[in-house]
Every structure is written in C-alpha cells, then in structure tokens.
Write an enzyme that holds these catalytic residues in place. Structure first.
Site, PDB file in Angstrom:
ATOM      1  N   VAL A   1       4.510  -8.188  -4.614  1.00  0.00           N
ATOM      2  CA  VAL A   1       4.713  -6.734  -4.587  1.00  0.00           C
ATOM      3  C   VAL A   1       4.719  -6.166  -3.171  1.00  0.00           C
ATOM      4  O   VAL A   1       5.092  -5.001  -2.978  1.00  0.00           O
ATOM      5  CB  VAL A   1       3.672  -5.982  -5.441  1.00  0.00           C
ATOM      6  CG1 VAL A   1       3.787  -6.381  -6.905  1.00  0.00           C
ATOM      7  CG2 VAL A   1       2.264  -6.200  -4.908  1.00  0.00           C
TER       8      VAL A   1
ATOM      9  N   SER B   1      -8.959   3.004  -8.792  1.00  0.00           N
ATOM     10  CA  SER B   1     -10.310   2.477  -8.974  1.00  0.00           C
ATOM     11  C   SER B   1     -11.326   3.587  -8.767  1.00  0.00           C
ATOM     12  O   SER B   1     -11.100   4.522  -7.986  1.00  0.00           O
ATOM     13  CB  SER B   1     -10.584   1.357  -7.967  1.00  0.00           C
ATOM     14  OG  SER B   1     -11.945   0.973  -7.966  1.00  0.00           O
TER      15      SER B   1
ATOM     16  N   TYR C   1     -10.643  -1.381   0.571  1.00  0.00           N
ATOM     17  CA  TYR C   1     -10.233  -1.231  -0.822  1.00  0.00           C
ATOM     18  C   TYR C   1     -10.268   0.240  -1.236  1.00  0.00           C
ATOM     19  O   TYR C   1      -9.309   0.758  -1.831  1.00  0.00           O
ATOM     20  CB  TYR C   1     -11.171  -2.059  -1.695  1.00  0.00           C
ATOM     21  CG  TYR C   1     -10.871  -2.034  -3.170  1.00  0.00           C
ATOM     22  CD1 TYR C   1      -9.832  -2.786  -3.706  1.00  0.00           C
ATOM     23  CD2 TYR C   1     -11.645  -1.272  -4.049  1.00  0.00           C
ATOM     24  CE1 TYR C   1      -9.571  -2.786  -5.067  1.00  0.00           C
ATOM     25  CE2 TYR C   1     -11.404  -1.266  -5.408  1.00  0.00           C
ATOM     26  CZ  TYR C   1     -10.365  -2.022  -5.906  1.00  0.00           C
ATOM     27  OH  TYR C   1     -10.104  -2.007  -7.263  1.00  0.00           O
ATOM     28  N   ALA C   2     -11.358   0.926  -0.898  1.00  0.00           N
ATOM     29  CA  ALA C   2     -11.504   2.336  -1.270  1.00  0.00           C
ATOM     30  C   ALA C   2     -10.416   3.191  -0.631  1.00  0.00           C
ATOM     31  O   ALA C   2      -9.877   4.111  -1.257  1.00  0.00           O
ATOM     32  CB  ALA C   2     -12.883   2.837  -0.860  1.00  0.00           C
TER      33      ALA C   2
ATOM     34  N   LYS D   1      -7.180   2.753  -2.554  1.00  0.00           N
ATOM     35  CA  LYS D   1      -7.188   3.351  -3.882  1.00  0.00           C
ATOM     36  C   LYS D   1      -7.203   4.878  -3.818  1.00  0.00           C
ATOM     37  O   LYS D   1      -6.614   5.547  -4.679  1.00  0.00           O
ATOM     38  CB  LYS D   1      -8.384   2.829  -4.684  1.00  0.00           C
ATOM     39  CG  LYS D   1      -8.293   1.340  -5.009  1.00  0.00           C
ATOM     40  CD  LYS D   1      -7.007   0.992  -5.756  1.00  0.00           C
ATOM     41  CE  LYS D   1      -6.978  -0.447  -6.213  1.00  0.00           C
ATOM     42  NZ  LYS D   1      -5.757  -0.786  -7.004  1.00  0.00           N
TER      43      LYS D   1
END
Length: 292
Positions: A98, A174, A187-188, A191
C-alpha cells in the site's frame, strides 16, 4: 417513500403485516437484512492477510459481498482466501504494497476487472513500531508513516476514482490517535492524521455519493498486539498475555477487550446502506477508553 410511511399506508389499506407466532415482525426483519446486505457488491480490503483486515473480508463475505483481498503477506492472503471460500464466498487475491501508489491503483483496476464494480474500500493495512521520541530513527518514522498514512491516502484516492455508483470508504484508525502513550508517538501521529484525512475526503468525495468514515479500535487481540506476549522462539507466554489483557480490560468501563469481530461489525455498518447518512465520522469501538 420511507419504511414507516409505507407501513402506515399499507395499514390504512388493510394490508398491515401480521406478527408471526413468536411476535416477530417479518417486514422489519426483511428491512434490516436489506439495509445491512452487501449482496452484489464488491469490497476491497487491504491488510487482509490477518487480524482486523482478514475478519473484515470474512464479515463482508457473510454480508454477501465479493471481496478483493490485498496484503504484502502472500501466505496470509492464501489463508484468508481459503476462509472466504469456506464461507461460500468469492475472493480475488491481489498482493499489494500500500506504500506504492501504482500498486494501489492496480488494486482498484483489478477489483473492477474481477467484478465489474467497486462499492466498498477498507483501508486496514497498518504497522507499529514502539520507540521513545528521543530514540526514534528516520527509518522508524518513514516506515510507519508510509504504511499507515500514505497507504490510506493512496487507497482513498484510488477508490475515489474507481467508484462509479457511489460507495463507502472505511479507514482504520486507532484509539492511539487520540490518547497519548509512551513509545507510540509515530503510530499515534499517523492515526491522528487518518482521522482528519477521513474528514477531508468526506468533504471532497461526498458530491460523488461516496461516504468516507473511520473506525478507531481500542485494544484488540490481533497479531499487531500478540507480539507483546510472543517469545523469540514463537511460543506464547500465557502469563504475559493474561497480564496485558487484564491491564487493558481494566482501562475500559466495560472491563473487557475487543476481538476483531467487534471492529468489523462496526465496519459492516459503515459499508452498508444502514449508514447512508453517515460520513466524515470516526466510530470508536474502544470499550469507552476514549470518549470523544
């Protein structure tokens, strides 16, 4: 004419539906089945080699969709395909990275070629790297951003071009995108970006009758979190597993954690006609850990 008006009109004509022996109202049951049905539709799911992506493919199959499953993990895709077929469904397998815009565009083309239409696109593919901000490397930041943020962006773009009769795009975000925690900054960040990208896309694609929403799962027992209790030799540390599940459950007002199915029922709602007036929203199946 809406459902309620139709019922009232038939009642006035002496043709109201009668309850069955158990008091069931057949008309409502039929309407519920119709609203949540994906029969005759095509659904693309990225990250379908396992976890929430795999379960989304299975849930969409159970709702009647022909699924197109994508992932970088060939073995995982083969397992998902077999599980879809075991349900009596049809799965088109398209190995896809992706982070590569050309491959994502090719995925949309493959979906149209296989089934003649594209109705649902679920951007589920995602990765995580735990690191404190002061220790993060450029590779850490780029790797997570390319999959979670770029992958979602290219998926929205490809689906937006390929959907000819309206449709639904579902992005997996998330609870981590709204609740800060140590080692989860990259990651945060991605998201949180997915949440706002969802709203931007909803505004742009709404005039084409394309709805764009997100689900923001709380702690869910998937391969992404199973690394926390898997030993180097691949065996499961049951004590570590239970400790983490208990800790996460204690953070929820419901005192429980989620399974992939808890997330994909919400995704089915967003994919179906039942959510025809819902767009630009972040649905939070997180057990109440984040309330926004």
């Amino acid at each position: 004419m809406d459902m309620i008006s139709g019922i009232r009109q038939r009642a006035a004509q002496g043709d109201a539906p009668s309850a069955g022996p158990s008091g069931e109202r057949p008309l409502l049951a039929e309407e519920l089945a119709r609203q949540f049905s994906l029969k005759g539709r095509t659904a693309v799911v990225t990250g379908a080699g396992g976890g929430i992506g795999r379960q989304a493919a299975l849930t969409f199959t159970q709702a009647g969709a022909d699924v197109v499953v994508a992932d970088v993990k060939a073995d995982g895709l083969a397992e998902t395909e077999a599980m879809v077929q075991a349900l009596g469904g049809t799965a088109t397998v398209v190995p896809t990275d992706v982070t590569d815009r050309a491959q994502v565009n090719a995925l949309a083309v493959a979906a149209i070629k296989a089934n003649g239409r594209l109705d649902v696109w679920a951007n589920v593919a995602g990765i995580i790297r735990n690191t404190m901000i002061v220790d993060a490397t450029p590779d850490d930041v780029e790797a997570v951003t390319r999959v979670n943020q770029w992958g979602t962006y290219w998926g929205i773009a490809a689906a937006g071009r390929a959907m000819r009769n309206g449709g639904s795009i579902i992005n997996v975000s998330s609870a981590g995108g709204e609740m800060p925690a140590p080692t989860l900054s990259i990651y945060a960040m991605t998201k949180a970006a997915v949440n706002h990208l969802t709203r931007c896309a909803a505004v742009e694609l709404g005039p084409s009758d394309i709805r764009v929403n997100a689900v923001a799962p709380g702690f869910t027992d998937t391969p992404m979190v199973q690394r926390n209790w898997t030993r180097d030799d691949g065996t499961v540390d049951e004590e570590a597993r239970q400790q983490l599940l208990d800790l996460r459950a204690a953070q929820s007002p419901l005192r429980t954690t989620a399974t992939p199915e808890d997330q994909t029922w919400a995704m089915l709602y967003l994919a179906s006609d039942a959510s025809r007036f819902v767009t630009g929203q972040v649905l939070r199946p997180n057990g109440g850990v984040v309330m926004a």
